[in-house]
Scaffold this motif. Structure first.
Motif, PDB file in Angstrom:
ATOM      1  N   LEU A   1      14.915   9.411 -75.930  1.00  0.00           N
ATOM      2  CA  LEU A   1      13.695   9.573 -76.719  1.00  0.00           C
ATOM      3  C   LEU A   1      12.484   8.991 -75.991  1.00  0.00           C
ATOM      4  O   LEU A   1      11.388   9.549 -76.047  1.00  0.00           O
ATOM      5  CB  LEU A   1      13.859   8.900 -78.078  1.00  0.00           C
ATOM      6  CG  LEU A   1      14.869   9.531 -79.040  1.00  0.00           C
ATOM      7  CD1 LEU A   1      14.949   8.732 -80.326  1.00  0.00           C
ATOM      8  CD2 LEU A   1      14.507  10.981 -79.344  1.00  0.00           C
ATOM      9  N   ASP A   2      12.686   7.869 -75.313  1.00  0.00           N
ATOM     10  CA  ASP A   2      11.592   7.225 -74.594  1.00  0.00           C
ATOM     11  C   ASP A   2      11.329   7.872 -73.234  1.00  0.00           C
ATOM     12  O   ASP A   2      10.272   7.635 -72.638  1.00  0.00           O
ATOM     13  CB  ASP A   2      11.898   5.739 -74.389  1.00  0.00           C
ATOM     14  CG  ASP A   2      11.937   4.959 -75.699  1.00  0.00           C
ATOM     15  OD1 ASP A   2      11.311   5.424 -76.672  1.00  0.00           O
ATOM     16  OD2 ASP A   2      12.608   3.910 -75.747  1.00  0.00           O
ATOM     17  N   ASN A   3      12.286   8.658 -72.749  1.00  0.00           N
ATOM     18  CA  ASN A   3      12.164   9.286 -71.426  1.00  0.00           C
ATOM     19  C   ASN A   3      12.548  10.766 -71.537  1.00  0.00           C
ATOM     20  O   ASN A   3      13.631  11.171 -71.084  1.00  0.00           O
ATOM     21  CB  ASN A   3      13.059   8.581 -70.406  1.00  0.00           C
ATOM     22  CG  ASN A   3      12.701   7.124 -70.212  1.00  0.00           C
ATOM     23  OD1 ASN A   3      11.894   6.776 -69.364  1.00  0.00           O
ATOM     24  ND2 ASN A   3      13.307   6.263 -71.018  1.00  0.00           N
TER      25      ASN A   3
ATOM     26  N   ARG B   1      11.035   9.951 -85.986  1.00  0.00           N
ATOM     27  CA  ARG B   1      11.843   9.305 -84.947  1.00  0.00           C
ATOM     28  C   ARG B   1      13.332   9.445 -85.270  1.00  0.00           C
ATOM     29  O   ARG B   1      14.145   9.723 -84.397  1.00  0.00           O
ATOM     30  CB  ARG B   1      11.453   7.834 -84.841  1.00  0.00           C
ATOM     31  CG  ARG B   1      12.282   6.982 -83.882  1.00  0.00           C
ATOM     32  CD  ARG B   1      11.844   7.140 -82.462  1.00  0.00           C
ATOM     33  NE  ARG B   1      12.551   6.196 -81.603  1.00  0.00           N
ATOM     34  CZ  ARG B   1      12.298   6.034 -80.315  1.00  0.00           C
ATOM     35  NH1 ARG B   1      11.334   6.733 -79.731  1.00  0.00           N
ATOM     36  NH2 ARG B   1      12.978   5.180 -79.581  1.00  0.00           N
TER      37      ARG B   1
ATOM     38  N   GLN C   1      17.020   5.309 -63.902  1.00  0.00           N
ATOM     39  CA  GLN C   1      15.639   5.065 -63.493  1.00  0.00           C
ATOM     40  C   GLN C   1      15.525   5.005 -61.981  1.00  0.00           C
ATOM     41  O   GLN C   1      14.525   5.423 -61.393  1.00  0.00           O
ATOM     42  CB  GLN C   1      15.131   3.761 -64.104  1.00  0.00           C
ATOM     43  CG  GLN C   1      15.035   3.769 -65.626  1.00  0.00           C
ATOM     44  CD  GLN C   1      13.862   4.594 -66.139  1.00  0.00           C
ATOM     45  OE1 GLN C   1      13.838   5.809 -66.019  1.00  0.00           O
ATOM     46  NE2 GLN C   1      12.888   3.911 -66.707  1.00  0.00           N
TER      47      GLN C   1
ATOM     48  N   ARG D   1      18.271   6.308 -77.537  1.00  0.00           N
ATOM     49  CA  ARG D   1      16.947   5.665 -77.488  1.00  0.00           C
ATOM     50  C   ARG D   1      16.296   5.862 -76.129  1.00  0.00           C
ATOM     51  O   ARG D   1      15.080   6.105 -76.042  1.00  0.00           O
ATOM     52  CB  ARG D   1      17.089   4.171 -77.815  1.00  0.00           C
ATOM     53  CG  ARG D   1      17.440   3.893 -79.275  1.00  0.00           C
ATOM     54  CD  ARG D   1      17.271   2.428 -79.620  1.00  0.00           C
ATOM     55  NE  ARG D   1      18.242   1.588 -78.911  1.00  0.00           N
ATOM     56  CZ  ARG D   1      19.440   1.287 -79.374  1.00  0.00           C
ATOM     57  NH1 ARG D   1      19.844   1.777 -80.559  1.00  0.00           N
ATOM     58  NH2 ARG D   1      20.257   0.515 -78.695  1.00  0.00           N
ATOM     59  N   TYR D   2      17.090   5.779 -75.078  1.00  0.00           N
ATOM     60  CA  TYR D   2      16.544   5.987 -73.735  1.00  0.00           C
ATOM     61  C   TYR D   2      16.008   7.415 -73.591  1.00  0.00           C
ATOM     62  O   TYR D   2      14.919   7.629 -73.033  1.00  0.00           O
ATOM     63  CB  TYR D   2      17.618   5.729 -72.683  1.00  0.00           C
ATOM     64  CG  TYR D   2      17.197   6.128 -71.292  1.00  0.00           C
ATOM     65  CD1 TYR D   2      16.307   5.350 -70.558  1.00  0.00           C
ATOM     66  CD2 TYR D   2      17.676   7.310 -70.723  1.00  0.00           C
ATOM     67  CE1 TYR D   2      15.897   5.734 -69.288  1.00  0.00           C
ATOM     68  CE2 TYR D   2      17.265   7.695 -69.458  1.00  0.00           C
ATOM     69  CZ  TYR D   2      16.390   6.907 -68.743  1.00  0.00           C
ATOM     70  OH  TYR D   2      15.974   7.294 -67.496  1.00  0.00           O
TER      71      TYR D   2
END
Length: 312
Positions: free
Chosen positions: A267-269, A16, A200, A264-265
């Motif tokens: 990595l998650d998307n 990560r 989003q 972080r966004y």
């Protein structure tokens, strides 16, 4: 937790971290920056301040002169940068003037533009907004590599959210039907959640159009809030004022926290349209350029320098 599970958790954490670092480098390597003609001519060591190929946006300020914009763009190109002049619709006095400006920019070697409405309250000529420029089909007569358009995650004082969304859709359709390479660059904000909610909310609206998030470069908090008031960035600036500490206006602002949230966004998307950041150097061009240098790891293969559309 067993030793095997601890080992697996450790590997996942390291993976990560490596992914986050790679994502950060991607955002920073795609970073663009804004600089006025005065800042560009005052920076005698621009090639030492900014990596070669950096997109430098040249704003057309109220009361500015096109000749200054043109000269600044030529200087940027001579020094190995990508010049991205603002093209303000409301300041165009006639279609003939727009033709003339575009012809001079193209002749100088500029191959991309940022189309904006402009801050002028009154309309100088036939173009009340950016859509009017697109509907005139003037741009199709020139060979520009691509077109940037502005977006406002916090909203706009002259248009509601539905109108802003509709305008982005029309611009995306214009790019698709004309074969224009389009990208979006946003107004700056101080709240990552506002940006994330806006991203989003885009859904499939922009399809494969890359988005570059506007961030304020390092500066004093008091200076930053002054610019925020001028630019209509209200919600996130009020968030800054709510932060604890009686000396908050004396502290320095850095985009680090915002960038980490965006990492972080991403990595998650992994399918996100977010491809880079755009710095507004309210604390000075040199200070923002140094922030890029401090966060940008040298490439082992310099041929891989550019990964964001405005650089390509």
């Amino acid at each position: 937790m067993t030793l095997a599970n601890q080992s697996e958790a450790g590997r996942a954490s390291r993976d990560r971290g490596a992914d986050a670092d790679e994502c950060l480098q991607g955002l920073v390597r795609s970073a663009s920056i804004e600089a006025t003609p005065r800042q560009i001519f005052a920076a005698e060591d621009l090639p030492q301040l900014l990596p070669a190929g950096t997109p430098v946006y040249v704003p057309f300020l109220p009361g500015g002169q096109f000749d200054d914009t043109l000269a600044a763009c030529r200087r940027l190109l001579e020094q190995g940068m990508q010049a991205v002049p603002h093209l303000p619709a409301r300041m165009m006095e006639s279609q003939g003037q727009l033709d003339d400006w575009l012809a001079q920019l193209q002749e100088s070697g500029v191959d991309r533009l940022l189309l904006i409405a402009g801050d002028r309250d009154s309309v100088a000529g036939p173009f009340p907004d950016t859509l009017a420029v697109l509907e005139s089909h003037v741009l199709s007569r020139f060979r520009f590599h691509g077109l940037g358009v502005a977006a406002h995650p916090e909203g706009h004082p002259r248009a509601d959210r539905a109108a802003l969304t509709r305008a982005l859709h029309i611009k995306q359709e214009y790019a698709r039907t004309t074969g224009t390479r389009l990208w979006v660059v946003t107004q700056f904000t101080f709240d990552a959640q506002i940006v994330i909610d806006w991203l989003q909310g885009l859904g499939a609206l922009l399809e494969q159009v890359p988005v570059y998030i506007g961030l304020a470069g390092p500066t004093r908090m008091k200076t930053l809030l002054s610019y925020a008031a001028q630019c209509g960035v209200g919600a996130s600036s009020r968030m800054l004022l709510r932060r604890p500490g009686s000396a908050r206006l004396l502290r320095a602002w850095s985009p680090d926290e915002m960038v980490q949230s965006l990492v972080r966004y991403c990595l998650d998307n992994p399918e996100t349209l977010l491809k880079g950041i755009h710095l507004f150097p309210f604390g000075g061009l040199r200070q923002s350029a140094q922030w890029i240098q401090e966060h940008r790891r040298p490439l082992e293969d310099p041929r891989r320098q550019a990964n964001g559309f405005p650089v390509q």
